[in-house]
Design a protein around this motif. Structure first.
Motif, mmCIF file in Angstrom:
data_model
loop_
_atom_site.group_PDB
_atom_site.id
_atom_site.type_symbol
_atom_site.label_atom_id
_atom_site.label_comp_id
_atom_site.label_asym_id
_atom_site.label_seq_id
_atom_site.Cartn_x
_atom_site.Cartn_y
_atom_site.Cartn_z
ATOM 1 N N ILE A 1 84.388 88.099 5.367
ATOM 2 C CA ILE A 1 83.343 88.702 4.543
ATOM 3 C C ILE A 1 82.073 87.852 4.589
ATOM 4 N N LEU A 2 82.216 86.537 4.721
ATOM 5 C CA LEU A 2 81.042 85.679 4.854
ATOM 6 C C LEU A 2 80.373 85.874 6.213
ATOM 7 N N LYS A 3 81.179 86.066 7.241
ATOM 8 C CA LYS A 3 80.629 86.347 8.571
ATOM 9 C C LYS A 3 79.888 87.683 8.562
ATOM 10 N N LYS A 4 80.457 88.652 7.836
ATOM 11 C CA LYS A 4 79.814 89.957 7.704
ATOM 12 C C LYS A 4 78.480 89.826 6.975
ATOM 13 N N TYR A 5 78.458 88.994 5.953
ATOM 14 C CA TYR A 5 77.212 88.773 5.205
ATOM 15 C C TYR A 5 76.120 88.208 6.124
ATOM 16 N N ASP A 6 76.474 87.198 6.909
ATOM 17 C CA ASP A 6 75.486 86.593 7.811
ATOM 18 C C ASP A 6 74.996 87.592 8.858
ATOM 19 N N LYS A 7 75.884 88.478 9.300
ATOM 20 C CA LYS A 7 75.493 89.467 10.296
ATOM 21 C C LYS A 7 74.528 90.486 9.706
ATOM 22 N N VAL A 8 74.785 90.905 8.461
ATOM 23 C CA VAL A 8 73.927 91.901 7.820
ATOM 24 C C VAL A 8 72.550 91.325 7.524
ATOM 25 N N HIS A 9 72.510 90.069 7.079
ATOM 26 C CA HIS A 9 71.247 89.483 6.625
ATOM 27 C C HIS A 9 70.587 88.580 7.667
ATOM 28 N N CYS A 10 71.227 88.407 8.829
ATOM 29 C CA CYS A 10 70.705 87.477 9.834
ATOM 30 C C CYS A 10 70.438 86.107 9.206
ATOM 31 N N PHE B 1 77.766 78.675 2.248
ATOM 32 C CA PHE B 1 78.722 78.912 1.171
ATOM 33 C C PHE B 1 80.057 78.237 1.468
ATOM 34 N N LYS B 2 80.455 78.219 2.737
ATOM 35 C CA LYS B 2 81.679 77.517 3.112
ATOM 36 C C LYS B 2 81.572 76.031 2.778
ATOM 37 N N SER B 3 80.410 75.459 3.049
ATOM 38 C CA SER B 3 80.197 74.048 2.716
ATOM 39 C C SER B 3 80.277 73.836 1.212
ATOM 40 N N LYS B 4 79.758 74.790 0.466
ATOM 41 C CA LYS B 4 79.822 74.691 -0.990
ATOM 42 C C LYS B 4 81.267 74.764 -1.469
ATOM 43 N N HIS C 1 86.016 71.826 -3.651
ATOM 44 C CA HIS C 1 87.447 71.595 -3.428
ATOM 45 C C HIS C 1 88.287 72.861 -3.602
ATOM 46 N N ILE C 2 87.758 73.993 -3.173
ATOM 47 C CA ILE C 2 88.514 75.242 -3.262
ATOM 48 C C ILE C 2 88.640 75.908 -1.895
ATOM 49 N N GLU C 3 88.433 75.162 -0.824
ATOM 50 C CA GLU C 3 88.674 75.720 0.508
ATOM 51 C C GLU C 3 90.180 75.835 0.702
ATOM 52 N N LEU C 4 90.663 77.050 0.837
ATOM 53 C CA LEU C 4 92.095 77.333 0.690
ATOM 54 C C LEU C 4 92.953 76.623 1.723
ATOM 55 N N LEU C 5 92.532 76.611 2.978
ATOM 56 C CA LEU C 5 93.371 76.054 4.033
ATOM 57 C C LEU C 5 93.305 74.534 4.097
#
Length: 338
Positions: free
Chosen positions: A149-158, A165-168, A173-177
């Motif tokens: 969904i984050l990749k989709k967001y970047d594609k829609v908004h360039c 957001f991943k860095s955030k 400390h909530i990055e699941l993997l």
């Protein structure tokens, strides 16, 4: 089958079992928000694949100065805050369920005797293995949903807001993997013996570890062919972790090494560490209070490297006795006034 369909099938299938009350990513709803943004937003807010590739090739530091959260009035108002809340809820649910599951496996004292007595009448092993499998699939599917969904967001908004957001998420400390509880589940499966053949043996074969290598590592082959590798070397003593603790930032250390880094005694424990104490690796402060004791990982090291574990245990006990003696000598001097 597209991932959206696979994810919805997962939610309406296996999750209706023991994980029915756990949070999950509202993938379908968030995707509709992005679709609405693409259809209603001005031309400058969306782009096609060719424009995206051209923008990616020209992406540099200046782009990050203009792409920030809340930059799109059509979807940013709720998108990132909602996704952050969902990721936090998923991480909390996953950690609490894994903590409860592993407590049953590594129980001590009277609780251990009660569980052994229970196993005389009920075979809990396969139930525990199945629940662990469902938890791994739960965290993996939701992690993939967040990534897509984050990749989709970047594609829609360039934009690169999704990457930011991943860095955030890592800083929160909530990055699941990257959860230490996922490492504990991997050690749980590697410790489990007595499992009959079939699907359980096939699932357990996805987990492996090489503790005799120069840099010990645990490998987890998760669903959807996601491969994760976790280093098991303490960054302080540069040996394989013993009596390991995972700090809130995710870095693994031996308990003795972590106590030295936090300037606390073994007898006091990491919970007594100052809020200003920093991780030796990432230099983040306040990461010791909620450190996770990796009992399954310690049990794995004990079973796979018996001689090494015994040597480290003797050394740790000697250091603990020394620190305890010095601590009480100091307390006695304060008490009697000299």
């Amino acid at each position: 089958m597209k991932f959206g369909e696979t994810f919805m099938e997962y939610l309406h299938g296996e999750q209706e079992g023991c994980l029915d009350k756990c949070a999950h990513v509202e993938y379908k709803r968030l995707k509709k928000v992005l679709k609405k943004c693409r259809s209603q937003g001005p031309p400058s807010t969306s782009c096609n694949d060719e424009q995206l590739q051209e923008r990616d090739s020209e992406q540099n530091h200046s782009l990050s100065q203009f792409c920030h959260c809340q930059s799109c009035p059509l979807c940013d108002q709720m998108f990132f805050s909602e996704l952050m809340r969902e990721a936090s809820d998923i991480a909390g649910c996953f950690s609490s369920r894994v903590r409860h599951l592993l407590h049953l496996h590594v129980a001590r004292g009277m609780q251990r005797y009660k569980l052994r007595l229970r196993q005389c009448f009920i075979n809990d092993q396969q139930i525990m293995v199945e629940e662990g499998r469902m938890l791994i699939e739960y965290v993996t599917m939701n992690a993939i949903a967040i990534r897509k969904i984050l990749k989709k967001y970047d594609k829609v908004h360039c934009s690169i807001n999704g990457k930011n957001f991943k860095s955030k998420m890592r800083s929160e400390h909530i990055e699941l993997l990257q959860s230490p509880w996922l490492i504990e589940l991997g050690a749980f499966y590697l410790n489990f013996d007595g499992i009959d053949g079939g699907e359980f043996s096939e699932f357990c074969s996805r987990f492996s570890c090489d503790l005799s290598a120069t840099e010990p590592v645990m490998t987890l082959m998760l669903p959807n062919y996601t491969k994760l590798e976790y280093g098991l070397t303490c960054a302080i003593c540069l040996e394989m972790v013993f009596n390991p603790y995972a700090l809130s930032c995710g870095h693994l250390f031996c308990k003795l090494c972590a106590c030295l880094a936090a300037s606390v005694l073994m007898v006091e424990g990491l919970k007594s560490a100052s809020s200003n104490a920093k991780c030796p690796v990432c230099r983040e402060a306040g990461v010791y209070t909620n450190a996770v004791h990796m009992l399954e990982l310690d049990l794995l090291v004990k079973r796979r490297c018996k001689e090494h574990w015994k040597e480290r245990m003797v050394a740790e006990r000697a250091e603990t006795v020394k620190q305890t003696r010095e601590y009480w000598d100091l307390q006695t001097k304060y008490a009697i006034g000299y």
